[in-house]
Design a protein around this motif. Structure first.
Motif, mmCIF file in Angstrom:
data_model
loop_
_atom_site.group_PDB
_atom_site.id
_atom_site.type_symbol
_atom_site.label_atom_id
_atom_site.label_comp_id
_atom_site.label_asym_id
_atom_site.label_seq_id
_atom_site.Cartn_x
_atom_site.Cartn_y
_atom_site.Cartn_z
ATOM 1 N N THR A 1 0.802 -1.233 0.000
ATOM 2 C CA THR A 1 0.000 0.000 0.000
ATOM 3 C C THR A 1 0.831 1.277 0.000
ATOM 4 O O THR A 1 0.267 2.368 -0.119
ATOM 5 C CB THR A 1 -0.929 0.034 1.231
ATOM 6 O OG1 THR A 1 -0.129 0.025 2.429
ATOM 7 C CG2 THR A 1 -1.870 -1.152 1.249
ATOM 8 N N GLU B 1 0.453 4.287 -2.551
ATOM 9 C CA GLU B 1 -0.675 5.208 -2.472
ATOM 10 C C GLU B 1 -0.234 6.569 -1.941
ATOM 11 O O GLU B 1 -0.800 7.605 -2.303
ATOM 12 C CB GLU B 1 -1.766 4.618 -1.573
ATOM 13 C CG GLU B 1 -2.352 3.314 -2.102
ATOM 14 C CD GLU B 1 -3.300 2.669 -1.096
ATOM 15 O OE1 GLU B 1 -3.558 3.309 -0.050
ATOM 16 O OE2 GLU B 1 -3.774 1.545 -1.358
ATOM 17 N N LEU C 1 -2.603 -2.640 8.264
ATOM 18 C CA LEU C 1 -2.710 -1.852 7.033
ATOM 19 C C LEU C 1 -4.056 -1.152 6.914
ATOM 20 O O LEU C 1 -4.206 -0.209 6.129
ATOM 21 C CB LEU C 1 -2.468 -2.739 5.807
ATOM 22 C CG LEU C 1 -1.032 -3.216 5.587
ATOM 23 C CD1 LEU C 1 -0.953 -4.189 4.426
ATOM 24 C CD2 LEU C 1 -0.082 -2.036 5.362
ATOM 25 N N ASP C 2 -5.043 -1.627 7.683
ATOM 26 C CA ASP C 2 -6.370 -0.994 7.683
ATOM 27 C C ASP C 2 -6.656 -0.280 8.995
ATOM 28 O O ASP C 2 -7.815 -0.003 9.310
ATOM 29 C CB ASP C 2 -7.457 -2.056 7.435
ATOM 30 C CG ASP C 2 -7.366 -2.660 6.045
ATOM 31 O OD1 ASP C 2 -7.011 -1.925 5.112
ATOM 32 O OD2 ASP C 2 -7.625 -3.870 5.902
ATOM 33 N N THR C 3 -5.592 0.014 9.779
ATOM 34 C CA THR C 3 -5.765 0.584 11.112
ATOM 35 C C THR C 3 -5.103 1.953 11.217
ATOM 36 O O THR C 3 -4.046 2.187 10.632
ATOM 37 C CB THR C 3 -5.150 -0.351 12.178
ATOM 38 O OG1 THR C 3 -5.776 -1.631 12.084
ATOM 39 C CG2 THR C 3 -5.345 0.199 13.581
ATOM 40 N N THR C 4 -5.720 2.857 11.979
ATOM 41 C CA THR C 4 -5.138 4.155 12.292
ATOM 42 C C THR C 4 -4.609 4.130 13.715
ATOM 43 O O THR C 4 -5.313 3.714 14.648
ATOM 44 C CB THR C 4 -6.180 5.277 12.144
ATOM 45 O OG1 THR C 4 -6.653 5.295 10.796
ATOM 46 C CG2 THR C 4 -5.579 6.628 12.490
ATOM 47 N N HIS D 1 -1.705 6.087 9.517
ATOM 48 C CA HIS D 1 -2.569 5.101 8.863
ATOM 49 C C HIS D 1 -1.763 4.139 8.007
ATOM 50 O O HIS D 1 -0.716 4.470 7.457
ATOM 51 C CB HIS D 1 -3.605 5.815 7.984
ATOM 52 C CG HIS D 1 -4.572 4.880 7.327
ATOM 53 N ND1 HIS D 1 -5.528 4.175 8.041
ATOM 54 C CD2 HIS D 1 -4.726 4.506 6.028
ATOM 55 C CE1 HIS D 1 -6.230 3.427 7.203
ATOM 56 N NE2 HIS D 1 -5.764 3.612 5.978
ATOM 57 N N GLY D 2 -2.267 2.913 7.900
ATOM 58 C CA GLY D 2 -1.718 1.933 6.972
ATOM 59 C C GLY D 2 -0.292 1.529 7.278
ATOM 60 O O GLY D 2 0.030 1.102 8.380
ATOM 61 N N SER E 1 -5.230 -7.427 2.250
ATOM 62 C CA SER E 1 -5.510 -8.082 3.530
ATOM 63 C C SER E 1 -5.594 -9.600 3.372
ATOM 64 O O SER E 1 -5.096 -10.349 4.218
ATOM 65 C CB SER E 1 -6.814 -7.550 4.128
ATOM 66 O OG SER E 1 -7.902 -7.758 3.233
#
Length: 458
Positions: A71, A74, A196-199, A204-205, A308
């Motif tokens: 990721t 991005e 990777l989907d958590t703050t 983030h990430g 994920s």
């Protein structure tokens, strides 16, 4: 005369008892005086377990870039495949530059404090990686991470494990410790999928991934410094009889090595067997790290799965490799054989590398990735017992550093080569073919090693 005889016998017995008592601290005790099963359990708890945890954390922080790479682009548009491969591999340039000198320093100072220093410093660098915004910062932080971690595994292989385990025990001990590399992937894949989907504190990430996996290194550095002891004579949980026994056995091993040839540090670095081991490891690690750093992106490319799902799927090949690595350590110890155990796993890895690009479905690609994982990881524990069959002390530490440094040059070549080929061809296939060839050649060279490098029963 009878009285004189009885008195004489009593004095003789008393003298013999006193002499045995006085010598008990210097002579080797009988093996019947030691509960070896209990002693082994305590060594596993107080030696292998802390090293296992250190290795898990080290490997998590070394390869989390593989998952972050899913990721990172991005936020970092300059992260091309070639830049990613260079950044992943430049870790090993820093590692190599400090590897041999750091191993020699550790051999002359407190190895426990040295390992703690390694952990603390690499944890700080991992935290700094959350701040990078440019290509140069990416390279600098990866280089510093390698510089900080340099000598960790040579110190473990050449100083700590040999201080606690006899030659015939080391393959099993090192294999168990090195299952940490696979456990870190079994843990790290799913953990990365979550992070990777958590703050975390506004991060983030991939930034969350770096900082969360860096914190354990900083904390455990202090725990490790007080938990493990460098030698049995420093440990309160080892009985006096056990201390005398293991010291006598290790001294006997040292005398046998010196009787064959006494190695200075310089002689060890020039020895043909050491140089051959260095070449083997260089070829092996081209495949090892090329596979490890690119595996998530390769699986994503072949399967089309989201990041994920890819991260969670990595646990499957790592579990397969874990089972094979444990079996190799057990089988090597039982059969007193090393070369074929290591070579066979390398040949299996060759098949995986050559077949993966031709996978007709996601499930088949995962199967071939399992074969590749077995190949690059399976024989690693047995492999690291080979240099200490003829080297010890500072010579062993220096030789281990050279071997590991040579391998880590392969750790730069493999990831960068795969990124370069992928960036210019749009496919990783040719890179996988090259890594398969390197693994095959390493397996053949393993079989040319002398049989004297097998461990023998007394």
């Amino acid at each position: 005369e009878m009285l004189r005889s009885l008195v004489g016998s009593e004095m003789c017995i008393r003298d013999r008892v006193e002499r045995n008592y006085m010598n008990s601290s210097t002579l080797e005790p009988q093996s019947g005086d030691i509960n070896f099963r209990d002693f082994t359990k305590r060594r596993m708890l107080h030696v292998v377990l802390p090293l296992f945890i250190v290795s898990i954390i080290a490997f998590l922080d070394r390869v989390n870039i593989a998952y972050a790479g899913l990721t990172m682009k991005e936020n970092l548009p300059w992260l091309t495949p070639e830049v990613f491969g260079m950044g992943a591999g430049i870790f090993f340039i820093g590692y190599v530059l400090f590897e041999v000198p750091a191993s020699l320093i550790a051999a002359r100072c407190n190895a426990m404090h040295w390992v703690a220093r390694i952990m603390f410093s690499w944890g700080l660098v991992c935290i700094l990686m959350t701040t990078m915004t440019t290509e140069l910062e990416f390279y600098v932080y990866r280089f510093l991470l390698g510089l900080c971690e340099a000598s960790l595994y040579p110190v473990i292989y050449s100083l700590l494990i040999p201080n606690w385990f006899l030659p015939k025990e080391r393959a099993k001990a090192i294999s168990l410790m090195l299952t940490s590399l696979l456990f870190s992937n079994i843990i790290g894949g799913p953990l990365a999928g979550i992070l990777l989907d958590t703050t975390f504190f506004g991060l983030h990430g991939w930034r969350t991934l770096f900082i969360v996996e860096a914190i354990p290194a900083v904390i455990f550095a202090f725990i490790f410094a007080f938990w493990m002891k460098e030698r049995p004579e420093h440990a309160s949980w080892v009985t006096d009889v056990e201390k005398v026994y293991i010291k006598a056995e290790l001294e006997k091993e040292e005398q046998q090595k010196q009787a064959v040839k006494k190695y200075t540090i310089w002689q060890a670095l020039k020895d043909p067997k050491v140089l051959r081991l260095a070449l083997i490891y260089f070829l092996w690690v081209i495949g090892f790290w090329g596979f490890s750093f690119w595996m998530p992106q390769v699986l994503k490319s072949l399967s089309g799965w989201p990041p994920s799902v890819v991260a969670w799927s990595i646990a499957i090949p790592m579990t397969a490799a874990l089972l094979v690595q444990i079996y190799c350590g057990y089988s090597s110890e039982k059969r007193n054989e090393k070369r074929w155990h290591v070579a066979t796993t390398l040949f299996i890895g060759t098949i995986g590398f050559l077949a993966t690009p031709h996978s007709p479905s996601p499930e088949v690609s995962l199967f071939f990735i399992c074969l590749t994982a077995v190949g690059v990881y399976g024989g690693m524990g047995v492999w690291w017992t080979m240099p200490t069959t003829f080297l010890s002390g500072a010579a062993a530490a220096g030789a281990m550093g050279l071997i590991n440094s040579s391998g880590n040059m392969g750790g730069w070549v493999g990831p960068y080569m795969l990124g370069f080929i992928n960036g210019h061809t749009g496919s990783f296939a040719y890179g996988y073919y090259v890594m398969g060839a390197c693994m095959f050649l390493a397996g053949l060279l393993i079989l040319t090693l002398p049989k004297s490098m097998e461990h023998k029963e007394d």
